[in-house]
Each structure stands twice: as structure tokens, then as C-alpha cells.
Design a protein around this motif. Structure first.
Motif, PDB file in Angstrom:
ATOM      1  N   GLY A 153       0.807  -1.214   0.000  1.00  0.00           N
ATOM      2  CA  GLY A 153       0.000   0.000   0.000  1.00  0.00           C
ATOM      3  C   GLY A 153       0.836   1.257   0.000  1.00  0.00           C
ATOM      4  N   TYR A 154       1.886   1.293  -0.829  1.00  0.00           N
ATOM      5  CA  TYR A 154       2.845   2.400  -0.780  1.00  0.00           C
ATOM      6  C   TYR A 154       3.238   2.829  -2.195  1.00  0.00           C
ATOM      7  N   PRO A 155       2.256   3.266  -3.007  1.00  0.00           N
ATOM      8  CA  PRO A 155       2.580   3.661  -4.377  1.00  0.00           C
ATOM      9  C   PRO A 155       3.465   4.912  -4.399  1.00  0.00           C
ATOM     10  N   PRO A 156       4.365   5.032  -5.375  1.00  0.00           N
ATOM     11  CA  PRO A 156       4.547   4.139  -6.527  1.00  0.00           C
ATOM     12  C   PRO A 156       5.541   3.016  -6.278  1.00  0.00           C
TER      13      PRO A 156
ATOM     14  N   ASP B 171       4.822  12.393  -3.441  1.00  0.00           N
ATOM     15  CA  ASP B 171       4.688  13.132  -4.689  1.00  0.00           C
ATOM     16  C   ASP B 171       3.977  12.302  -5.751  1.00  0.00           C
ATOM     17  N   GLU B 172       4.507  11.097  -6.009  1.00  0.00           N
ATOM     18  CA  GLU B 172       3.988  10.276  -7.101  1.00  0.00           C
ATOM     19  C   GLU B 172       2.666   9.588  -6.741  1.00  0.00           C
TER      20      GLU B 172
ATOM     21  N   TYR C  76      18.239  -0.833 -13.777  1.00  0.00           N
ATOM     22  CA  TYR C  76      17.750   0.080 -12.744  1.00  0.00           C
ATOM     23  C   TYR C  76      17.117   1.312 -13.390  1.00  0.00           C
ATOM     24  N   ALA C  77      17.824   1.917 -14.347  1.00  0.00           N
ATOM     25  CA  ALA C  77      17.318   3.116 -15.015  1.00  0.00           C
ATOM     26  C   ALA C  77      16.020   2.824 -15.762  1.00  0.00           C
TER      27      ALA C  77
ATOM     28  N   PHE D  40       9.407   7.368 -12.158  1.00  0.00           N
ATOM     29  CA  PHE D  40       9.937   8.656 -11.757  1.00  0.00           C
ATOM     30  C   PHE D  40      10.554   9.373 -12.954  1.00  0.00           C
ATOM     31  N   SER D  41      10.483  10.687 -12.929  1.00  0.00           N
ATOM     32  CA  SER D  41      11.098  11.501 -13.985  1.00  0.00           C
ATOM     33  C   SER D  41      12.451  12.045 -13.540  1.00  0.00           C
TER      34      SER D  41
END
Length: 257
Positions: free
Chosen positions: A32-35, A185-186, A242-243, A250-251
Motif C-alpha cells: 500500500g505504498y505507491p509508486p 509526490d507520485e 535500474y534506469a 519517476f522523472s
């Protein structure tokens, strides 16, 4: 001769079974911890933690079995060997190091306070007096709030999951929440549910509470497994995996310095 051959086959199958079992890792996660971790519409797991965990298992050539539970149950589950590792945005702190062994970090972002847009909060957080602040139970933010927010005269309200906090933020049953900046944020501010809310106050980076970044926790003293994960973390960062995973959620670079 046939009996001996049959017995040899049975022993071989048993050995293969043991080897297969040795190559299975039970990974604990709070979904329960998006993203970082969430449930898709079909009930399957998703999120950065989940995908990075799968990438690490692939790099180590082991099979992952994910076990969902609340965040505050992850360390107890490691202690009783219910799970082999916890990949659930667990911050590396000295307090937790007394209970588990950590890998190197796999990301690092600060904690932040979120309240209604337009609320002014200074660096000393004095404006939180009389406010109701939600935190997820058992997190480093919970400990920080107990030590730093409650003495200011704020009421700290604890929840089993961060998503439950958001449900109480919208109808003003809470004045704010403290959590990791990236999921805030996300997973909240950039969603329709987070409309009208914003980051307020300073970034919270006190290493006593927020540690050295998020790491993978394994049973205390299991240095061999921790080092296997460390090598895998280095490999997926070097080979671009990873990237690739990070770019889905994430941006910006969440690994940190």
C-alpha cells in the motif's frame, strides 16, 4: 541393478529439489505504498520495489516468492524466518540495524510534510501545534513524529498503511502527513486525490531518523545474502536495468548521491 538405478534417480530428483528450494527467496513487501508498491486492478503486485526486487532476483538467478504484509510486521517476520528479505522501502537506520542486516541502499529520498496548499510551516515546525498529523505505524516517520512532532503539541495519528492516511486527509480528518517524499509526490500529490495539497516546510534529512537511504533487510547476521543483493544492485545499476525500471515511475534519479 534396476533397484540401484531407481534409487539413484530418486536421489537425483531429491537433490534437484533441494537445489531448487535453495534458489527460492521469500520477499516481504507492504503493498500500500505507491509508486513503490501497490496492487493492480487484477490483484497483482506492481511498483518500483516490486520490479527492482524481481530484477535483483533475475540477476542472482533465483526465484522470487512475494509475501504481502503490513510494514510493521516485516522485521518480526525476518526474525522468525517467515521471509528471507524485505524489499519495502525500509530506511537504513541504526535502530533497525540492531534487529536486521541491511544491504547497501537502492534509493535515497528525504522525508517531507504534506498539508493543504498555502499553509506556511517554518523550519522549526512550530506551526504544527494543535494539528493532527498522520504517519504510517512502525516507520521512521512514526519515530520522528513521536520524538519531534508530539512535543510541539501536535497530535500524531498512526495508521497501518499510507493509503489510509490519504483517505483521511481529503475530508480534513487530518491536517497533514509525514512520509517519504517520492511516494508522497507520485502516489498522492500528482493524483486527483492530492489536489489542493502541497509539500510544506523543510526537507527532513536527519540521519538519526531517516538513515542512509532505503535498503533491503535480511535476517540479522545473514551477511552472505546481503552481499549477494549488493552485487546484484551494483549489476542492475551498471547494465541499465535500474534506469529502465526507475523510468517507469519517476522523472528524476531517486538513487541519490
Amino acid at each position: 541393478m534396476k533397484k540401484a538405478l531407481w534409487l539413484g534417480c530418486v536421489l537425483s530428483l531429491c537433490t534437484l529439489g533441494v537445489q531448487a528450494e535453495d534458489k527460492t527467496l521469500r520477499l516481504g513487501i507492504e503493498a500500500g505504498y505507491p509508486p513503490f508498491a501497490f496492487k493492480n486492478a487484477d490483484g497483482s503486485l506492481g511498483g518500483f520495489d516490486y520490479e527492482i526486487g524481481n530484477a535483483l532476483c533475475a540477476q542472482m538467478q533465483v526465484r522470487c516468492v512475494w509475501i504481502e504484509q503490513e510494514f510493521d510486521g516485516l522485521i518480526p517476520s525476518l526474525k522468525v524466518r517467515k521471509i528471507d528479505a524485505a524489499i519495502s522501502s525500509m530506511l537504513i537506520t541504526d535502530d533497525r540495524k540492531r534487529s536486521v542486516t541491511f544491504t547497501d541502499k537502492y534509493y535515497a529520498t528525504p522525508a517531507r510534510l504534506v498539508m493543504r496548499e498555502g499553509v506556511a510551516v517554518s523550519d522549526d515546525l512550530g506551526e504544527l501545534k494543535g494539528k493532527r498529523i498522520g504517519v504510517q505505524r512502525g516507520t521512521t516517520q512514526d519515530r520522528y513524529a513521536s520524538d519531534k512532532i508530539e512535543p510541539l503539541g501536535a497530535q500524531v495519528v498512526r495508521y497501518g498503511a499510507q493509503s489510509e492516511i490519504y483517505l483521511d486527509m481529503v475530508p480534513n480528518r487530518l491536517d497533514g502527513t509525514i512520509a517519504n517524499a517520492a511516494p508522497l509526490d507520485e502516489g498522492f500529490l500528482k493524483t486527483p486525490q492530492g489536489k489542493g495539497f502541497a509539500f510544506v516546510g523543510p526537507e527532513l534529512r536527519n540521519s538519526l531518523y531517516f538513515g542512509e537511504g532505503a535498503g533491503i533487510a535480511v535476517a540479522k547476521g545473514n551477511d552472505e545474502l546481503a552481499q549477494r543483493f549488493n552485487r546484484a544492485i551494483a549489476s542492475v545499476r551498471a547494465n541499465g536495468t535500474y534506469a529502465q525500471v526507475q523510468g517507469k515511475y519517476f522523472s528524476y534519479d531517486i538513487y541519490g548521491n
